[in-house]
Design a protein around this motif. Sequence first.
Motif, PDB file in Angstrom:
ATOM      1  N   ASP A  51      36.488  60.926   1.985  1.00 43.85           N
ATOM      2  CA  ASP A  51      36.823  59.654   2.633  1.00 43.85           C
ATOM      3  C   ASP A  51      38.287  59.618   3.077  1.00 43.85           C
ATOM      4  O   ASP A  51      38.617  58.990   4.075  1.00 43.85           O
ATOM      5  CB  ASP A  51      36.578  58.474   1.688  1.00 43.85           C
ATOM      6  N   PHE A  52      39.158  60.253   2.305  1.00 42.01           N
ATOM      7  CA  PHE A  52      40.587  60.268   2.613  1.00 42.01           C
ATOM      8  C   PHE A  52      41.018  61.697   2.915  1.00 42.01           C
ATOM      9  O   PHE A  52      41.354  62.456   2.011  1.00 42.01           O
ATOM     10  CB  PHE A  52      41.399  59.703   1.440  1.00 42.01           C
ATOM     11  N   VAL A  53      41.001  62.064   4.179  1.00 39.80           N
ATOM     12  CA  VAL A  53      41.388  63.419   4.585  1.00 39.80           C
ATOM     13  C   VAL A  53      42.867  63.624   4.349  1.00 39.80           C
ATOM     14  O   VAL A  53      43.304  64.656   3.864  1.00 39.80           O
ATOM     15  CB  VAL A  53      41.039  63.663   6.075  1.00 39.80           C
ATOM     16  N   ASP A  54      43.651  62.621   4.707  1.00 41.07           N
ATOM     17  CA  ASP A  54      45.086  62.711   4.499  1.00 41.07           C
ATOM     18  C   ASP A  54      45.658  61.315   4.317  1.00 41.07           C
ATOM     19  O   ASP A  54      44.950  60.319   4.440  1.00 41.07           O
ATOM     20  CB  ASP A  54      45.784  63.464   5.632  1.00 41.07           C
ATOM     21  N   LEU A  55      46.939  61.275   3.994  1.00 37.36           N
ATOM     22  CA  LEU A  55      47.624  60.022   3.739  1.00 37.36           C
ATOM     23  C   LEU A  55      49.059  60.196   4.209  1.00 37.36           C
ATOM     24  O   LEU A  55      49.688  61.215   3.930  1.00 37.36           O
ATOM     25  CB  LEU A  55      47.574  59.730   2.235  1.00 37.36           C
ATOM     26  N   GLY A  56      49.570  59.224   4.950  1.00 40.53           N
ATOM     27  CA  GLY A  56      50.931  59.354   5.438  1.00 40.53           C
ATOM     28  C   GLY A  56      51.605  58.016   5.611  1.00 40.53           C
ATOM     29  O   GLY A  56      50.964  56.974   5.661  1.00 40.53           O
ATOM     30  N   ILE A  57      52.924  58.068   5.711  1.00 37.27           N
ATOM     31  CA  ILE A  57      53.727  56.879   5.987  1.00 37.27           C
ATOM     32  C   ILE A  57      54.514  57.150   7.261  1.00 37.27           C
ATOM     33  O   ILE A  57      55.258  58.134   7.346  1.00 37.27           O
ATOM     34  CB  ILE A  57      54.688  56.569   4.822  1.00 37.27           C
ATOM     35  N   VAL A  58      54.323  56.274   8.249  1.00 41.02           N
ATOM     36  CA  VAL A  58      55.040  56.348   9.523  1.00 41.02           C
ATOM     37  C   VAL A  58      56.009  55.178   9.556  1.00 41.02           C
ATOM     38  O   VAL A  58      55.616  54.032   9.332  1.00 41.02           O
ATOM     39  CB  VAL A  58      54.049  56.284  10.711  1.00 41.02           C
ATOM     40  N   ASN A  59      57.283  55.463   9.823  1.00 44.80           N
ATOM     41  CA  ASN A  59      58.272  54.386   9.818  1.00 44.80           C
ATOM     42  C   ASN A  59      58.229  53.570  11.112  1.00 44.80           C
ATOM     43  O   ASN A  59      57.444  53.849  12.021  1.00 44.80           O
ATOM     44  CB  ASN A  59      59.679  54.936   9.528  1.00 44.80           C
ATOM     45  N   ALA A  60      59.069  52.562  11.191  1.00 45.83           N
ATOM     46  CA  ALA A  60      59.078  51.638  12.328  1.00 45.83           C
ATOM     47  C   ALA A  60      59.447  52.321  13.639  1.00 45.83           C
ATOM     48  O   ALA A  60      59.154  51.793  14.721  1.00 45.83           O
ATOM     49  CB  ALA A  60      60.043  50.488  12.049  1.00 45.83           C
TER      50      ALA A  60
END
Length: 113
Positions: A51-60
């Motif tokens: 269900d979760f291939v990847d996880l990331g945080i993209v900034n503003a």
Amino acid sequence: MLKHDQSVDSYLEEKVAEIQVLAEVVGGDRLKAEAEITSLHNALVRSHGSDFVDLGIVNADGIQEAYAGPYKLEGADYSEAEWFKAREAAQGLRERRDFRVARGASFHHRPAA
């Protein structure tokens, strides 16, 4: 087809809600640490499979600040991506954090070596 669409919407809403809860509990700033986001991603994979291939945080500014998954995306620049521009356009409409669920096929990923 409507019932199928509603099922997909419900499924995605559930996954987004799970990420929102985890981000609140763990804290977005803490997730920027590679070990933390990798640990959370591994736990999601153990619990939810693919269900979760990847996880990331993209900034503003559209820069991927943290990433865990099978691709080399840390530092990727999404500032010109249509989904990021749409987020910027909608920013004034709501006062909350924005969470995106994106299909892997919508990006040109390079598998990790």
